[in-house]
Design an enzyme around this catalytic site. Structure first.
Site, short mmCIF file in Angstrom:
data_model
loop_
_atom_site.label_atom_id
_atom_site.label_comp_id
_atom_site.label_asym_id
_atom_site.label_seq_id
_atom_site.Cartn_x
_atom_site.Cartn_y
_atom_site.Cartn_z
N ARG A 77 -7.33 -3.29 9.06
CA ARG A 77 -6.05 -3.71 8.50
C ARG A 77 -4.95 -2.79 9.03
O ARG A 77 -5.03 -1.58 8.86
CB ARG A 77 -6.10 -3.65 6.97
CG ARG A 77 -4.77 -3.92 6.31
CD ARG A 77 -4.88 -3.99 4.77
NE ARG A 77 -3.57 -4.23 4.20
CZ ARG A 77 -2.87 -3.33 3.49
NH1 ARG A 77 -3.39 -2.15 3.22
NH2 ARG A 77 -1.68 -3.63 3.03
N HIS A 112 4.95 -3.10 5.96
CA HIS A 112 4.51 -1.89 5.28
C HIS A 112 5.68 -0.91 5.29
O HIS A 112 5.61 0.17 5.85
CB HIS A 112 3.25 -1.34 5.94
CG HIS A 112 2.41 -0.46 5.06
ND1 HIS A 112 1.07 -0.71 4.79
CD2 HIS A 112 2.71 0.67 4.37
CE1 HIS A 112 0.59 0.25 3.99
NE2 HIS A 112 1.56 1.10 3.73
N GLU A 170 2.23 -3.64 -1.09
CA GLU A 170 2.68 -2.95 -2.31
C GLU A 170 4.17 -3.14 -2.58
O GLU A 170 4.95 -2.18 -2.47
CB GLU A 170 2.35 -1.45 -2.23
CG GLU A 170 0.86 -1.17 -2.07
CD GLU A 170 0.52 0.31 -2.21
OE1 GLU A 170 1.45 1.14 -2.31
OE2 GLU A 170 -0.68 0.64 -2.22
N ASN A 210 -4.80 -2.93 -3.60
CA ASN A 210 -4.88 -1.50 -3.31
C ASN A 210 -5.13 -0.78 -4.62
O ASN A 210 -4.42 -1.01 -5.61
CB ASN A 210 -3.56 -0.99 -2.71
CG ASN A 210 -3.28 -1.60 -1.33
OD1 ASN A 210 -4.06 -2.39 -0.81
ND2 ASN A 210 -2.14 -1.23 -0.75
N TYR A 237 -6.09 3.09 -6.42
CA TYR A 237 -6.31 4.53 -6.29
C TYR A 237 -6.68 5.24 -7.59
O TYR A 237 -7.45 6.20 -7.58
CB TYR A 237 -5.06 5.22 -5.71
CG TYR A 237 -4.86 4.89 -4.25
CD1 TYR A 237 -5.55 5.59 -3.26
CD2 TYR A 237 -4.03 3.86 -3.85
CE1 TYR A 237 -5.40 5.28 -1.92
CE2 TYR A 237 -3.87 3.54 -2.51
CZ TYR A 237 -4.56 4.25 -1.54
OH TYR A 237 -4.41 3.94 -0.21
N GLU A 257 -6.92 -1.19 0.18
CA GLU A 257 -6.76 0.26 0.33
C GLU A 257 -7.49 0.94 -0.81
O GLU A 257 -7.38 0.53 -1.97
CB GLU A 257 -5.29 0.71 0.23
CG GLU A 257 -4.46 0.44 1.44
CD GLU A 257 -3.03 0.99 1.31
OE1 GLU A 257 -2.81 1.98 0.58
OE2 GLU A 257 -2.14 0.41 1.94
C1 FCB Z 1 -0.37 3.54 -0.59
C2 FCB Z 1 0.32 3.14 0.70
C3 FCB Z 1 -0.26 3.78 1.93
C4 FCB Z 1 -0.64 5.23 1.69
C5 FCB Z 1 -1.51 5.34 0.46
C6 FCB Z 1 -1.98 6.75 0.18
O1 FCB Z 1 0.52 3.41 -1.64
O2 FCB Z 1 0.28 1.74 0.86
O3 FCB Z 1 0.67 3.65 2.98
O4 FCB Z 1 0.50 5.98 1.57
O5 FCB Z 1 -0.82 4.85 -0.65
#
Ligand code: FCB
Length: 469
Positions: free
Chosen positions: A85, A129, A174, A296, A298, A371
């Site tokens: 990607r 992006h 995002e 995405n 985290y 992500e």
């Molecule tokens: C996300 C972004 C990516 C990177 C990661 C850590 O929010 O999409 O570009 O910065 O975090």
């Protein structure tokens, strides 16, 4: 049986055809900002504004992927990736954000995608992006409705040029970050602190998504959201309300729009502002059918309605305001979990939670994790990077993916963030997310231990795939 084989048996065995990927984005890796007719983006301007990027870093060279893409695709092949990607830099295609396309800019992505296909790696193209052409920002940026129409034209041009090279096109990476970090907190480019314009921007980013989906009429198209698991700090009414608000702005504002063509009423009410920029027909456009949702993920947020916590989940690298428009009073507290080098709490359970939630509460849609990954303070010792924390992070989140599949979630792939260390926005080169280490001086690439481990997981999984797949 080797330890690794035990690992796959213990939860890392995925269905055949699962996409094994890694992700990057144009501004974070390409460099070559003045080559082959590329115009300036808001990140070129922002990185030149004193105080906005830690260490005063910029990405004029970044990790020189524009010149080293062949070497980088070879690394992907070494990892055994089946998918990659990446994003297209809008100012390479239309230097000023509108008008005729710059064929030299498109040629780079043709070369890249040819190279990927030669290695049997499926290119997943993201159109945006965050590198908005500066000229469009000068004309008002995302708060200006016109930007959404310019985006649709750009999307159609890229699609037309690359549709034979690329199966899956996705629109905006995002939109939450592009709108709220760009126009409310000011942590990201263009660095404005105009809360109402951030909401306008969020709507226009959603509109841009819908218009682009329609304009491309692509074989396979997706939208991308960054979702968080959210927990109230206590069961108090104020904390429950804080959780509703943050979930509303972070998750539901975008999920409801893209997947159901509506905004959540409670979120609109929290904003207490005139919403006349939402025009008749917009929501239907935004809700245009898509084929895949890119998620995405985290971390988890623990939020409180009481003062005393932080203004956002983790410390910002530079001076910035609250991104939580209309809910600026909400504070973020520790959930007591271990954190990455970003200060982000590690919680793979949150991934199962959000995936099963989307599957339960929204119309059926295939998903991928587009992500997921972690920054840690890597150390290079004798030509190796031992990064057991990153391996543990990815392993735990892959196991969470597997669990979600077992619970019925139509999850079709996983893209690690990131393939390589790169320019991490306001953090500059201070945070390393890569599976591959990059020496920012020499541009030398080196597979970290986590990359070798990921390659082995991929190898074991792909071994079971039919050879012609
Ligand atoms: C996300 C972004 C990516 C990177 C990661 C850590 O929010 O999409 O570009 O910065 O975090």
């Amino acid at each position: 049986m080797t330890t690794q084989e035990e690992q796959t048996r213990a939860g890392l065995r995925f269905p055949a055809g699962f996409a094994w990927g890694a992700a990057t984005s144009a501004y974070q890796i390409e460099g070559a900002v003045a080559e082959d007719g590329r115009g300036a983006s808001i990140w070129d301007t922002f990185t030149r504004t004193p105080g906005r990027i830690l260490g005063g870093h910029h990405a004029d060279v970044a990790i020189d992927h524009y010149h080293r893409y062949r070497e980088d695709v070879a690394l992907m092949a070494r990892l055994g990736l089946s998918a990659y990607r990446f994003s297209v830099s809008w100012p390479r295609i239309q230097p000023g954000g509108s008008g005729p396309v710059n064929s030299k800019g498109l040629d780079f992505y043709k070369r890249l995608t040819d190279e990927l296909r030669r290695h049997d790696i499926d290119p997943w193209l993201t159109l945006y992006h965050w590198d908005l052409p500066q000229e469009l920002e000068d004309a008002g940026g995302w708060p200006n409705r016109d930007t959404a129409y310019r985006f649709a034209e750009y999307a159609a041009a890229v699609h037309e040029a690359l549709k034979d090279h690329v199966h899956t096109f996705s629109t905006v990476n995002e939109p939450w970050c592009a709108a709220f970090l760009g126009y409310a907190s000011g942590e990201h480019a263009p660095g404005r602190r105009e809360p109402e314009n951030a909401i306008r921007g969020a709507h226009h980013l959603n509109l841009a998504h819908g218009l682009a989906v329609q304009a491309m009429n692509a074989r396979r198209v997706g939208g991308c959201v960054n979702l968080y698991a959210i927990t109230p700090a206590t069961g108090s009414e104020r904390d429950l309300d804080a959780a509703r608000r943050i979930d509303g702005l972070q998750n539901r504002f975008f999920l409801d729009a893209l997947l159901m063509g509506r905004y959540p009423e409670d979120v609109l009410a929290d904003l207490s502002m005139e919403l006349d920029f939402i025009e008749p027909g917009d929501m239907r456009t935004i809700g245009a059918p898509i084929d895949v949702l890119l998620v995405n993920y985290y971390s988890r947020f623990t939020v409180s309605g009481e003062p005393g916590g932080r203004a956002s989940a983790a410390a910002a690298p530079t001076d910035s305001a609250s991104p939580w428009v209309g809910s600026e009073h909400v504070s973020f507290v520790s959930g007591g979990r271990p954190v990455t080098a970003m200060g982000w709490e590690i919680d793979e359970g949150g991934l199962v939670e959000i995936l099963t939630r989307v599957a339960r509460e929204y119309p059926p849609i295939p998903m991928v994790i587009s992500e997921n990954g972690a920054a840690f303070d890597d150390v290079l010792v004798d030509g190796r990077v031992h990064d057991p924390e990153r391996e543990a992070y990815v392993r735990a989140h892959l196991a969470a993916c597997r669990q979600a599949i077992d619970l019925g979630v139509p999850l079709e792939g996983y893209f690690a963030w990131s393939l390589m260390d790169n320019f991490e926005w306001a953090w500059g080169y201070g945070k390393r997310f890569g599976l591959v280490r990059v020496d920012f001086e020499t541009q030398e690439r080196l597979l970290k231990d986590s990359a070798l481990w990921y390659a082995e997981i991929i190898r074991q999984n792909r071994r079971h795939e039919p050879t012609d797949s």
